[in-house]
Design an enzyme around this catalytic site. Sequence first.
Site, PDB file in Angstrom:
ATOM      1  N   GLY A   1       0.791  -1.226   0.000  1.00 50.25           N
ATOM      2  CA  GLY A   1       0.000   0.000   0.000  1.00 50.25           C
ATOM      3  C   GLY A   1       0.820   1.271   0.000  1.00 50.25           C
ATOM      4  CB  SER A   2       4.424   1.911   0.014  1.00 49.81           C
ATOM      5  OG  SER A   2       4.822   0.999  -0.990  1.00 49.81           O
TER       6      SER A   2
ATOM      7  CB  SER B   1      -2.964  -8.309 -13.422  1.00 49.27           C
ATOM      8  OG  SER B   1      -2.814  -7.785 -14.734  1.00 49.27           O
TER       9      SER B   1
ATOM     10  CE1 TYR C   1       2.559  -7.819 -12.738  1.00 45.40           C
ATOM     11  CE2 TYR C   1       1.101  -8.330 -14.568  1.00 45.40           C
ATOM     12  CZ  TYR C   1       1.390  -7.603 -13.441  1.00 45.40           C
ATOM     13  OH  TYR C   1       0.496  -6.652 -12.992  1.00 45.40           O
TER      14      TYR C   1
END
Length: 246
Positions: A18-19, A139, A152
Amino acid sequence: MAQNDTDFSGKRVLVVGGSSGIGNGIAHGFRTRGAEVHVWGTRAKASDYDAADGSDLDGLTYQQVDVGDPDAIAAAPADFDTLDTLVLCQGTVVYKRGEFEREGWDRVMAVNLDSLMHCARKMKPMLSKAQGSVIIVSSISGYSANVGNPAYAASKAGAISLTKTLGQAWAPEGIRVNGLAPGLVDTKLTKVTTENPRRLEGALRAIPAGRMGLPGDMAGAAIFLASPLAAYVCGQTLIVDGGLSL
């Protein structure tokens, strides 16, 4: 709809990853709705992040945890004993065909897939106390091939499958597990596209909504999934991509 269905006052949320980027947008979505929001990131302290990279940690409680290391997850202290919502938004990618090599493959899989299970297991007792929910951010790459990025794509497909399996396994215990699958969102991980005018033009042509997604768009989906509005939603991954995958 009850007036307080999206009011998270008195609720505690942890956003792993969450940065910055999508995770940061989700964290602030919960914060502005009253939640106490904790964030895990990779840098030593909150001041090490740059606002230019889409990072705003004001009002959030920050903790450094390298989720690519299972031992670091296990050792991470928790400042709380109950948790209402766990958002798993950690992610990395290796470009220039680096994911075809062992080092790149192993790192991406460790962060994007393995750590999802390690974080979920660690937080499960606290989620059980609160009868909380888990949101796994994957995603649309998990639904198709991704040129040049095998780890990924595979890790995101795995995240979608894990959402289904944990959703089934933990629902009887009162923990709802769901996910959301972003399309092209303007973050530091997508600069390879957003900072290349030709690539960006091609990408926008493929999005029926005519624009890239924003972290705030993902926050709306996460808030829905964590709220009582989604009380009967279990094991599902919500595609939030402006129609790109159509």
